[in-house]
Design a protein around this motif. Structure first.
Motif, PDB file in Angstrom:
ATOM      1  N   GLN A   6       0.799  -1.086  -0.051  1.00 39.14           N
ATOM      2  CA  GLN A   6      -0.351  -0.190   0.030  1.00 39.14           C
ATOM      3  C   GLN A   6       0.366   1.001  -0.105  1.00 39.14           C
ATOM      4  O   GLN A   6       0.848   1.924  -0.659  1.00 39.14           O
ATOM      5  N   GLN A   7       1.949   1.343   1.153  1.00 42.37           N
ATOM      6  CA  GLN A   7       2.914   1.980   1.505  1.00 42.37           C
ATOM      7  C   GLN A   7       3.410   2.221  -0.363  1.00 42.37           C
ATOM      8  O   GLN A   7       3.802   4.222  -1.201  1.00 42.37           O
ATOM      9  N   ALA A   8       4.055   1.473  -0.977  1.00 44.94           N
ATOM     10  CA  ALA A   8       3.994   1.751  -2.392  1.00 44.94           C
ATOM     11  C   ALA A   8       3.983   2.087  -3.601  1.00 44.94           C
ATOM     12  O   ALA A   8       4.317   3.044  -4.403  1.00 44.94           O
ATOM     13  N   ALA A   9       2.766   1.987  -3.484  1.00 41.17           N
ATOM     14  CA  ALA A   9       1.887   1.798  -4.694  1.00 41.17           C
ATOM     15  C   ALA A   9       0.757   3.297  -4.056  1.00 41.17           C
ATOM     16  O   ALA A   9       0.838   4.502  -5.385  1.00 41.17           O
ATOM     17  N   ARG A  10       1.074   3.793  -2.889  1.00 41.71           N
ATOM     18  CA  ARG A  10       0.393   5.688  -2.590  1.00 41.71           C
ATOM     19  C   ARG A  10       1.855   5.815  -3.698  1.00 41.71           C
ATOM     20  O   ARG A  10       1.809   7.032  -3.670  1.00 41.71           O
ATOM     21  N   ALA A  11       3.366   6.110  -3.238  1.00 44.28           N
ATOM     22  CA  ALA A  11       4.417   6.247  -3.419  1.00 44.28           C
ATOM     23  C   ALA A  11       4.323   6.671  -4.536  1.00 44.28           C
ATOM     24  O   ALA A  11       5.205   7.552  -5.611  1.00 44.28           O
ATOM     25  N   ALA A  12       4.195   5.632  -5.814  1.00 41.28           N
ATOM     26  CA  ALA A  12       4.672   5.704  -6.864  1.00 41.28           C
ATOM     27  C   ALA A  12       3.494   6.425  -7.514  1.00 41.28           C
ATOM     28  O   ALA A  12       3.941   6.737  -8.557  1.00 41.28           O
ATOM     29  N   ALA A  13       2.098   6.385  -6.807  1.00 43.92           N
ATOM     30  CA  ALA A  13       1.417   7.074  -7.704  1.00 43.92           C
ATOM     31  C   ALA A  13       2.082   8.844  -6.875  1.00 43.92           C
ATOM     32  O   ALA A  13       1.347   9.555  -7.833  1.00 43.92           O
ATOM     33  N   ALA A  14       2.035   9.036  -6.034  1.00 44.10           N
ATOM     34  CA  ALA A  14       2.329  10.557  -6.190  1.00 44.10           C
ATOM     35  C   ALA A  14       3.450  10.783  -7.542  1.00 44.10           C
ATOM     36  O   ALA A  14       3.331  12.149  -7.865  1.00 44.10           O
ATOM     37  N   ARG A  15       4.560  10.084  -7.558  1.00 46.97           N
ATOM     38  CA  ARG A  15       5.122  10.038  -7.924  1.00 46.97           C
ATOM     39  C   ARG A  15       4.972  10.344  -9.586  1.00 46.97           C
ATOM     40  O   ARG A  15       5.496  10.587 -10.636  1.00 46.97           O
ATOM     41  N   LEU A  16       4.503   9.689  -9.798  1.00 51.01           N
ATOM     42  CA  LEU A  16       3.690   9.715 -11.029  1.00 51.01           C
ATOM     43  C   LEU A  16       2.439  10.214 -11.651  1.00 51.01           C
ATOM     44  O   LEU A  16       2.006  10.829 -12.840  1.00 51.01           O
ATOM     45  N   ALA A  17       1.808  11.221 -11.065  1.00 53.88           N
ATOM     46  CA  ALA A  17       1.041  12.188 -11.192  1.00 53.88           C
ATOM     47  C   ALA A  17       1.350  13.530 -11.921  1.00 53.88           C
ATOM     48  O   ALA A  17       0.456  13.846 -12.503  1.00 53.88           O
ATOM     49  N   PRO A  18       2.502  13.506 -11.716  1.00 55.54           N
ATOM     50  CA  PRO A  18       2.868  14.995 -12.939  1.00 55.54           C
ATOM     51  C   PRO A  18       2.540  14.997 -14.330  1.00 55.54           C
ATOM     52  O   PRO A  18       2.143  15.134 -14.843  1.00 55.54           O
ATOM     53  N   GLU A  19       2.744  13.347 -14.409  1.00 61.95           N
ATOM     54  CA  GLU A  19       2.808  12.740 -16.461  1.00 61.95           C
ATOM     55  C   GLU A  19       1.013  12.255 -16.230  1.00 61.95           C
ATOM     56  O   GLU A  19       0.918  12.865 -17.049  1.00 61.95           O
ATOM     57  N   TYR A  20       1.153  11.523 -14.704  1.00 61.97           N
ATOM     58  CA  TYR A  20      -0.316  10.762 -15.314  1.00 61.97           C
ATOM     59  C   TYR A  20      -1.821  11.557 -14.625  1.00 61.97           C
ATOM     60  O   TYR A  20      -3.115  10.724 -14.952  1.00 61.97           O
ATOM     61  N   GLY A  21      -1.662  12.678 -13.901  1.00 58.25           N
ATOM     62  CA  GLY A  21      -2.945  13.088 -13.711  1.00 58.25           C
ATOM     63  C   GLY A  21      -2.848  13.523 -12.138  1.00 58.25           C
ATOM     64  O   GLY A  21      -2.679  12.358 -11.798  1.00 58.25           O
ATOM     65  N   GLY A  22      -3.633  14.821 -11.036  1.00 63.23           N
ATOM     66  CA  GLY A  22      -3.307  14.734 -10.069  1.00 63.23           C
ATOM     67  C   GLY A  22      -4.444  13.494  -9.784  1.00 63.23           C
ATOM     68  O   GLY A  22      -4.220  13.834  -8.381  1.00 63.23           O
ATOM     69  N   ARG A  23      -5.558  12.820 -10.221  1.00 63.03           N
ATOM     70  CA  ARG A  23      -6.586  11.922 -10.047  1.00 63.03           C
ATOM     71  C   ARG A  23      -5.281  10.779  -9.356  1.00 63.03           C
ATOM     72  O   ARG A  23      -6.050   9.972  -8.938  1.00 63.03           O
ATOM     73  N   LEU A  24      -4.600  10.623  -9.947  1.00 59.15           N
ATOM     74  CA  LEU A  24      -3.540   8.678  -9.725  1.00 59.15           C
ATOM     75  C   LEU A  24      -3.915   8.714  -8.319  1.00 59.15           C
ATOM     76  O   LEU A  24      -3.940   7.444  -8.461  1.00 59.15           O
ATOM     77  N   PRO A  25      -3.480   9.694  -7.630  1.00 60.98           N
ATOM     78  CA  PRO A  25      -2.809   9.010  -5.914  1.00 60.98           C
ATOM     79  C   PRO A  25      -5.050   8.258  -5.699  1.00 60.98           C
ATOM     80  O   PRO A  25      -4.823   7.256  -4.743  1.00 60.98           O
ATOM     81  N   ALA A  26      -5.639   9.066  -5.563  1.00 67.34           N
ATOM     82  CA  ALA A  26      -7.228   8.892  -5.535  1.00 67.34           C
ATOM     83  C   ALA A  26      -7.509   7.372  -5.782  1.00 67.34           C
ATOM     84  O   ALA A  26      -8.570   6.988  -5.911  1.00 67.34           O
ATOM     85  N   ASP A  27      -6.513   7.441  -7.487  1.00 67.38           N
ATOM     86  CA  ASP A  27      -7.565   6.195  -8.454  1.00 67.38           C
ATOM     87  C   ASP A  27      -6.366   4.806  -7.950  1.00 67.38           C
ATOM     88  O   ASP A  27      -7.282   4.020  -7.868  1.00 67.38           O
ATOM     89  N   VAL A  28      -5.273   5.194  -7.304  1.00 69.26           N
ATOM     90  CA  VAL A  28      -4.967   3.965  -7.127  1.00 69.26           C
ATOM     91  C   VAL A  28      -5.638   4.134  -5.501  1.00 69.26           C
ATOM     92  O   VAL A  28      -5.195   2.333  -4.678  1.00 69.26           O
ATOM     93  N   GLU A  29      -5.925   4.803  -4.340  1.00 65.52           N
ATOM     94  CA  GLU A  29      -6.498   4.337  -3.529  1.00 65.52           C
ATOM     95  C   GLU A  29      -7.719   4.041  -3.429  1.00 65.52           C
ATOM     96  O   GLU A  29      -8.131   2.598  -3.151  1.00 65.52           O
ATOM     97  N   ALA A  30      -8.791   4.465  -5.103  1.00 64.25           N
ATOM     98  CA  ALA A  30     -10.058   3.056  -5.331  1.00 64.25           C
ATOM     99  C   ALA A  30      -9.660   1.975  -5.023  1.00 64.25           C
ATOM    100  O   ALA A  30      -9.906   0.575  -5.190  1.00 64.25           O
ATOM    101  N   ALA A  31      -8.397   1.323  -6.323  1.00 66.35           N
ATOM    102  CA  ALA A  31      -8.081   0.322  -6.373  1.00 66.35           C
ATOM    103  C   ALA A  31      -7.908  -0.311  -5.296  1.00 66.35           C
ATOM    104  O   ALA A  31      -7.478  -1.845  -5.296  1.00 66.35           O
TER     105      ALA A  31
END
Length: 128
Positions: A6-31
């Motif tokens: 869970q921590q790794a997925a959240r950290a990766a989402a934050a890292r990838l959000a600039p490229e894939y959109g600010g919603r990515l962290p919320a979408d990872v939470e949903a997943a």
């Protein structure tokens, strides 16, 4: 699902959000909290699918890391985990809108974050 994944997925989402959109962290939470893992295919790049991919890669990276460490008595290099995931991850699990370069950047980012979380757990003693 364990805390490291869970921590790794959240950290990766934050890292990838600039490229894939600010919603990515919320979408990872949903997943992370999705019971059925269902995805939608009605957007150009389905953020839920992308969030699911991040979680799937984090889970697979953790598993590859643990299996390799158990078998070889030492942790694998990130490149070994990345190569294994590229081989094992079926194309059906990749959102069709991602090209190979994007897929590989996502895998690399998630693996790096996963190994960082695992290494931090090894260094830091558990709370007492």
């Amino acid at each position: 699902m364990n805390d490291a994944i869970q921590q790794a997925a959240r950290a990766a989402a934050a890292r990838l959000a600039p490229e894939y959109g600010g919603r990515l962290p919320a979408d990872v939470e949903a997943a992370l909290h999705s019971a059925d893992g269902a995805t939608r295919r009605d957007q150009y790049l389905d953020p839920v699918s992308l969030g699911g991919l991040v979680v799937s890669v984090a889970t697979l990276a953790w598993t590859v890391y643990q299996d390799h460490k158990k078998k070889h008595n030492d942790p694998p290099a990130a490149s070994v985990i990345i190569r294994t995931i590229r081989i094992e991850l079926s194309d059906s699990g990749i959102p069709e809108q991602l090209d190979t370069e994007q897929r590989d950047r996502i895998i690399q980012a998630v693996v790096e974050e996963t190994t960082q979380v695992i290494n931090d757990e090894v260094v830091l003693p558990p709370d007492q």
